[in-house]
Design an enzyme around this catalytic site. Structure first.
Site, PDB file in Angstrom:
ATOM      1  N   ASN A   1      12.265   8.937   1.301  1.00  0.00           N
ATOM      2  CA  ASN A   1      13.195   7.880   0.892  1.00  0.00           C
ATOM      3  C   ASN A   1      12.533   6.882  -0.059  1.00  0.00           C
ATOM      4  OD1 ASN A   1      11.527   6.745   2.850  1.00  0.00           O
ATOM      5  ND2 ASN A   1      13.153   5.516   3.757  1.00  0.00           N
TER       6      ASN A   1
ATOM      7  N   ASP B   1       5.460   6.211   1.362  1.00  0.00           N
ATOM      8  CA  ASP B   1       4.906   7.326   2.139  1.00  0.00           C
ATOM      9  C   ASP B   1       5.955   8.354   2.536  1.00  0.00           C
ATOM     10  OD1 ASP B   1       6.135   5.572   4.178  1.00  0.00           O
ATOM     11  OD2 ASP B   1       5.184   6.960   5.587  1.00  0.00           O
TER      12      ASP B   1
ATOM     13  N   ASP C   1       6.920  -0.050   0.341  1.00  0.00           N
ATOM     14  CA  ASP C   1       7.631   0.339   1.554  1.00  0.00           C
ATOM     15  C   ASP C   1       6.921  -0.334   2.729  1.00  0.00           C
ATOM     16  OD1 ASP C   1       9.168   1.979   3.441  1.00  0.00           O
ATOM     17  OD2 ASP C   1       7.292   3.085   3.699  1.00  0.00           O
ATOM     18  N   MET C   2       7.596  -0.396   3.878  1.00  0.00           N
ATOM     19  CA  MET C   2       7.012  -1.096   5.009  1.00  0.00           C
ATOM     20  C   MET C   2       6.343  -0.149   6.006  1.00  0.00           C
ATOM     21  SD  MET C   2       8.771  -4.462   6.637  1.00  0.00           S
ATOM     22  CE  MET C   2       8.656  -4.485   8.385  1.00  0.00           C
ATOM     23  N   ASP C   3       7.133   0.547   6.814  1.00  0.00           N
ATOM     24  CA  ASP C   3       6.580   1.409   7.861  1.00  0.00           C
ATOM     25  C   ASP C   3       5.851   2.606   7.269  1.00  0.00           C
ATOM     26  OD1 ASP C   3       7.671   0.089  10.353  1.00  0.00           O
ATOM     27  OD2 ASP C   3       9.512   0.418   9.228  1.00  0.00           O
TER      28      ASP C   3
ATOM     29  N   SER D   1      12.459  -1.593   2.190  1.00  0.00           N
ATOM     30  CA  SER D   1      12.446  -0.980   3.519  1.00  0.00           C
ATOM     31  C   SER D   1      13.825  -0.521   3.959  1.00  0.00           C
ATOM     32  CB  SER D   1      11.900  -2.013   4.524  1.00  0.00           C
ATOM     33  OG  SER D   1      12.019  -1.570   5.848  1.00  0.00           O
ATOM     34  N   GLY D   2      13.835   0.280   5.024  1.00  0.00           N
ATOM     35  CA  GLY D   2      15.085   0.643   5.669  1.00  0.00           C
ATOM     36  C   GLY D   2      15.549  -0.435   6.629  1.00  0.00           C
TER      37      GLY D   2
ATOM     38  N   LYS E   1      16.059   2.939  -3.065  1.00  0.00           N
ATOM     39  CA  LYS E   1      15.138   1.852  -3.417  1.00  0.00           C
ATOM     40  C   LYS E   1      14.904   1.764  -4.925  1.00  0.00           C
ATOM     41  CE  LYS E   1      12.748   2.212   1.022  1.00  0.00           C
ATOM     42  NZ  LYS E   1      11.456   2.491   1.707  1.00  0.00           N
TER      43      LYS E   1
END
Length: 265
Positions: free
Chosen positions: A217, A214, A9-11, A44-45, A191
């Protein structure tokens, strides 16, 4: 079993709270991963086209955007599953009963907000997405909708999730992005599903994958792979659903785990 794919995941996971990462350290890790034939995937979103710009130094990376609706690679191009026009209209009709919600329509290339939207919300969207357009009415939006991005008062988040789930049943699924934020995604779209599609394409089994996340989602992704790694900064329910926990996003927990558990001789 040998690891062949790593998804992050990114953020809140790969990126620190300033939206950055240790670029030099990652470049060395990425080189070592590719030498071993290990794919690195960002899930990611964010829109996949935006992710491609952010990771332009690594053009052969695989990108999962829109919380699973988009799959992109430099050579393969972009494939996206989007809401139908009918479903989009149905969602907007439900959301019209909640004027306290700030709404953005996220397409494959453009994120659309209303000209009457709260300026603070618009600034948030411009800070999060690269290409944001203001429209007089959502009927003007032509870019197919991948997901809806909603912002509300933090204390209203859980109640809104509770109310919207039955009202949007079989049309869209509300997913919390943290207190004050939620996405509406397509039913069955997440995802984990995107990783399954990518695994089939690359002939990589879930037991040959590691994933980092984290947020709620990320749960389907953490469940799909053999080794689902939660960040130390993740909520308790996310960590409880993981097979391992690494450091926080502020201390490059993803990179540390890769170095210690995947690349270490």
């Amino acid at each position: 079993m040998t690891i062949k794919l790593i998804a992050a995941d990114m953020d809140g996971t790969f990126l620190d709270d300033h939206g950055e990462y240790d670029r030099g350290r990652f470049a060395e890790i990425y080189k070592a991963l590719r030498k071993r034939g290990i794919q690195f995937v960002i899930a990611s979103g964010h829109q996949a086209v935006e992710l491609a710009q952010f990771f332009a130094d690594f053009p052969d990376i695989w990108l999962i955007g829109g919380n699973g609706a988009e799959l992109m690679n430099r050579d393969a191009g972009l494939s996206a599953e989007t809401f139908s026009h009918t479903a989009t209209d149905q969602v907007l009709k439900v959301l019209a009963a909640y004027p306290e919600l700030q709404v953005a329509l996220c397409g494959t290339h453009t994120v659309s907000v209303l000209q009457t939207a709260n300026p603070v919300f618009v600034a948030q969207m411009r800070n999060y997405y690269y290409q944001v357009a203001s429209v007089a009415d959502f009927d003007q939006v032509t870019d197919p909708v991948v997901k809806f991005d909603l912002i509300c008062a933090p204390e209203q988040t859980n109640q809104l999730l509770y109310e919207l789930k039955p009202k949007l049943a079989e049309i869209a699924v509300p997913v919390s992005g943290g207190q004050g934020s939620m996405d509406l995604i397509q039913p069955g779209m997440h995802k984990g599903r995107a990783l399954k599609r990518l695994g089939a394409r690359l002939h990589i089994k879930p037991e040959e994958m590691v994933a980092f996340g984290d947020g709620t989602n990320d749960l389907e992704m953490l469940h799909y792979v053999k080794t689902g790694v939660a960040m130390q900064n993740a909520p308790a329910n996310v960590k409880a659903n993981a097979t391992a926990v690494t450091g926080t996003n502020l201390d490059s927990g993803v990179l540390h785990y890769i170095e210690q558990h995947i690349l270490k001789p």
